[in-house]
Design an enzyme around this catalytic site. Structure first.
Site, PDB file in Angstrom:
ATOM      1  N   SER A 100       0.881  -1.182   0.000  1.00 59.78           N
ATOM      2  CA  SER A 100       0.000   0.000   0.000  1.00 59.78           C
ATOM      3  C   SER A 100       0.910   1.221   0.000  1.00 59.78           C
ATOM      4  O   SER A 100       1.303   1.711   1.049  1.00 59.78           O
ATOM      5  CB  SER A 100      -0.888   0.000   1.246  1.00 59.78           C
ATOM      6  OG  SER A 100      -1.636  -1.178   1.315  1.00 59.78           O
ATOM      7  N   LYS A 175      -6.750   2.070  -3.090  1.00 56.77           N
ATOM      8  CA  LYS A 175      -6.436   1.357  -1.840  1.00 56.77           C
ATOM      9  C   LYS A 175      -6.437   2.324  -0.641  1.00 56.77           C
ATOM     10  O   LYS A 175      -7.007   2.018   0.406  1.00 56.77           O
ATOM     11  CB  LYS A 175      -5.066   0.669  -1.986  1.00 56.77           C
ATOM     12  CG  LYS A 175      -4.535   0.036  -0.724  1.00 56.77           C
ATOM     13  CD  LYS A 175      -5.385  -1.126  -0.251  1.00 56.77           C
ATOM     14  CE  LYS A 175      -4.945  -1.603   1.124  1.00 56.77           C
ATOM     15  NZ  LYS A 175      -5.910  -2.528   1.720  1.00 56.77           N
ATOM     16  N   LYS A 244      -0.594   4.778   8.471  1.00 60.67           N
ATOM     17  CA  LYS A 244       0.093   5.229   7.244  1.00 60.67           C
ATOM     18  C   LYS A 244      -0.910   5.439   6.099  1.00 60.67           C
ATOM     19  O   LYS A 244      -0.869   6.465   5.412  1.00 60.67           O
ATOM     20  CB  LYS A 244       1.136   4.168   6.857  1.00 60.67           C
ATOM     21  CG  LYS A 244       1.702   4.314   5.452  1.00 60.67           C
ATOM     22  CD  LYS A 244       2.280   3.007   4.911  1.00 60.67           C
ATOM     23  CE  LYS A 244       1.230   1.989   4.534  1.00 60.67           C
ATOM     24  NZ  LYS A 244       1.728   0.766   3.885  1.00 60.67           N
TER      25      LYS A 244
HETATM   26  P1  NAD Z   1       4.621  -6.949   7.541  1.00 63.26           P
HETATM   27  O1  NAD Z   1       5.309  -5.920   8.357  1.00 63.26           O
HETATM   28  O2  NAD Z   1       4.102  -8.178   8.182  1.00 63.26           O
HETATM   29  O3  NAD Z   1       5.588  -7.395   6.318  1.00 63.26           O
HETATM   30  C1  NAD Z   1       6.523  -6.566   5.708  1.00 63.26           C
HETATM   31  C2  NAD Z   1       7.781  -7.398   5.472  1.00 63.26           C
HETATM   32  O4  NAD Z   1       8.730  -6.610   4.764  1.00 63.26           O
HETATM   33  C3  NAD Z   1       8.453  -7.833   6.792  1.00 63.26           C
HETATM   34  O5  NAD Z   1       8.648  -9.231   6.794  1.00 63.26           O
HETATM   35  C4  NAD Z   1       9.775  -7.064   6.791  1.00 63.26           C
HETATM   36  O6  NAD Z   1      10.825  -7.770   7.427  1.00 63.26           O
HETATM   37  C5  NAD Z   1      10.017  -6.912   5.298  1.00 63.26           C
HETATM   38  N1  NAD Z   1      10.941  -5.838   4.939  1.00 63.26           N
HETATM   39  C6  NAD Z   1      11.026  -4.587   5.449  1.00 63.26           C
HETATM   40  N2  NAD Z   1      11.994  -3.886   4.830  1.00 63.26           N
HETATM   41  C7  NAD Z   1      12.547  -4.727   3.916  1.00 63.26           C
HETATM   42  C8  NAD Z   1      13.591  -4.590   2.952  1.00 63.26           C
HETATM   43  N3  NAD Z   1      14.282  -3.454   2.816  1.00 63.26           N
HETATM   44  N4  NAD Z   1      13.902  -5.658   2.170  1.00 63.26           N
HETATM   45  C9  NAD Z   1      13.222  -6.827   2.304  1.00 63.26           C
HETATM   46  N5  NAD Z   1      12.213  -7.014   3.188  1.00 63.26           N
HETATM   47  C10 NAD Z   1      11.889  -5.967   3.980  1.00 63.26           C
HETATM   48  O7  NAD Z   1       3.461  -6.166   6.765  1.00 63.26           O
HETATM   49  P2  NAD Z   1       2.189  -6.789   6.021  1.00 63.26           P
HETATM   50  O8  NAD Z   1       1.043  -6.760   6.964  1.00 63.26           O
HETATM   51  O9  NAD Z   1       2.568  -8.040   5.329  1.00 63.26           O
HETATM   52  O10 NAD Z   1       1.914  -5.619   4.952  1.00 63.26           O
HETATM   53  C11 NAD Z   1       2.711  -5.470   3.791  1.00 63.26           C
HETATM   54  C12 NAD Z   1       2.058  -4.397   2.910  1.00 63.26           C
HETATM   55  O11 NAD Z   1       0.722  -4.801   2.593  1.00 63.26           O
HETATM   56  C13 NAD Z   1       1.935  -3.025   3.592  1.00 63.26           C
HETATM   57  O12 NAD Z   1       2.141  -2.016   2.638  1.00 63.26           O
HETATM   58  C14 NAD Z   1       0.494  -3.018   4.112  1.00 63.26           C
HETATM   59  O13 NAD Z   1      -0.012  -1.709   4.267  1.00 63.26           O
HETATM   60  C15 NAD Z   1      -0.212  -3.811   3.029  1.00 63.26           C
HETATM   61  N6  NAD Z   1      -1.427  -4.534   3.441  1.00 63.26           N
HETATM   62  C16 NAD Z   1      -1.490  -5.243   4.621  1.00 63.26           C
HETATM   63  C17 NAD Z   1      -2.653  -5.942   4.941  1.00 63.26           C
HETATM   64  C18 NAD Z   1      -2.783  -6.760   6.222  1.00 63.26           C
HETATM   65  O14 NAD Z   1      -3.903  -7.173   6.545  1.00 63.26           O
HETATM   66  N7  NAD Z   1      -1.717  -7.028   6.943  1.00 63.26           N
HETATM   67  C19 NAD Z   1      -3.764  -5.911   4.077  1.00 63.26           C
HETATM   68  C20 NAD Z   1      -3.646  -5.209   2.867  1.00 63.26           C
HETATM   69  C21 NAD Z   1      -2.483  -4.530   2.565  1.00 63.26           C
END
Ligand code: NAD
Length: 318
Positions: A100, A175, A244
């Site tokens: 997102s 989104k 965010k």
């Molecule tokens: P999360 O924090 O669980 O996962 C993010 C991952 O990215 C982590 O494992 C982290 O270690 C990794 N990461 C961070 N910096 C990095 C880098 N430089 N290189 C490689 N890996 C790196 O977050 P999430 O809940 O999986 O969400 C991910 C995205 O999806 C976000 O943008 C969020 O807004 C969006 N989103 C989340 C949900 C939800 O329900 N959790 C739903 C829709 C959208």
């Protein structure tokens, strides 16, 4: 045709999405700064390694990262190290940002990548961890129609409602606005349930009634029964990530002068909550924050009797 994917960001959403790509027969290299996530991905048959080790072996890269800032860093790294020797002009590398992200940053990234003959699409998702696991996410893709059709098979491995919503950045725009609507319903439902509770109405009963009435929403139909009434607060979507999204949506509304003060108000409440709750708080814990601020304002059990007697007082106009 896309066959091999580099997947960056094996978090709560990225891990099940990458697993579904593996299960659909794609070759997937997974990368994350978190070693535990990388080990889990290897244990289910994924390939892994530093991005520089697989960059020139994949047809496409999927990003599922926490913020635009990190997405931009990764894209700069790809531009710096990508050497398109094995790729023809007809089949350039494709990057799909499924995080997102902020739409204005997405448009800037398209311009940056254009110089490297790398194609770019935004395709954020909705549906949470549950639908990421079942491969039934809603996916909203922004980019050219040609690129969308090239990526459709890949997206179908992760989602079941797949929309091409317009030019680059449109997916990220929808989104952000979707999550603003979702947060607005959630905050309104939390305050509504608290108010009813102060009149001794059972929260579960109130939610059941809303769900058979016009007050229903994703919050009342899913989040309240699954995560709030059960007090599990484990939806898998962190409060900080929603904060965010709301910051982005509020900026979009205020830049276009397209709204009242409502988006700013909703953002402020979630912003205050994220500063007052634990760092990794789930977004459904906003309910506890609402409870605490309503108590501070006096809508507490002590005041319930006053509220109820006011209700019976015919001199009070409601
Ligand atoms: P999360 O924090 O669980 O996962 C993010 C991952 O990215 C982590 O494992 C982290 O270690 C990794 N990461 C961070 N910096 C990095 C880098 N430089 N290189 C490689 N890996 C790196 O977050 P999430 O809940 O999986 O969400 C991910 C995205 O999806 C976000 O943008 C969020 O807004 C969006 N989103 C989340 C949900 C939800 O329900 N959790 C739903 C829709 C959208």
């Amino acid at each position: 045709m896309i066959q091999t994917v580099g997947f960056i960001g094996l978090g709560k959403m990225g891990m099940p999405m990458a697993k579904n790509l593996l299960n659909s027969g794609f070759g997937v290299f997974g990368t994350d700064v978190n070693e535990t996530a990388v080990s889990e991905f290897v244990s289910i048959g994924g390939k892994t390694g530093n991005m520089l080790e697989w960059l020139n072996k994949v047809d496409s890269i999927i990003l599922m990262l926490p913020s635009s800032k990190i997405v931009n860093q990764v894209i700069d790294e790809v531009i710096e190290h990508y050497t398109p020797e094995h790729q023809s002009n007809e089949n350039p590398l494709i990057i799909i940002d499924m995080s997102s992200s902020y739409p204005a940053e997405t448009r800037k990234n398209l311009l940056k990548l254009g110089g490297s003959n790398i194609q770019f699409m935004d395709a954020p998702v909705s549906g949470g961890v549950k639908k990421a696991i079942s491969g039934t996410l809603t996916i909203m893709a922004g980019g050219s129609a040609d690129l969308f059709s090239k990526c459709k098979r890949l997206l179908e491995a992760m989602g079941s409602n797949i929309f091409h919503v317009g030019p680059i950045g449109s997916g990220h725009l929808i989104k952000a606005i979707n999550n603003y609507l979702s947060a607005t319903h959630l905050l309104a439902s939390c305050e509504a349930v608290q108010l009813l509770q102060s009149f001794e109405v059972d929260p579960a009963t109130a939610i059941n009634v809303f769900n058979q009435s016009t007050g229903r929403s994703g919050s009342t139909e899913y989040k309240f029964p699954s995560f709030i009434l059960t007090e599990s607060y484990d939806s898998g979507f962190n409060l900080e990530l929603l904060r965010k999204d709301l910051e982005m949506a509020t900026r979009l509304f205020s830049d276009s002068e397209a709204a009242t003060k409502l988006p700013q108000f909703i953002f402020e409440k979630f912003d205050e909550a994220s500063r007052s709750l634990a760092q990794n708080a789930d977004h459904t814990e906003i309910y506890q924050y609402v409870t605490s601020y309503l108590f501070q304002r006096g809508i507490s059990n002590e005041k319930d009797s006053k509220a109820i007697s006011n209700c019976n007082d015919t001199s009070v106009s409601i």
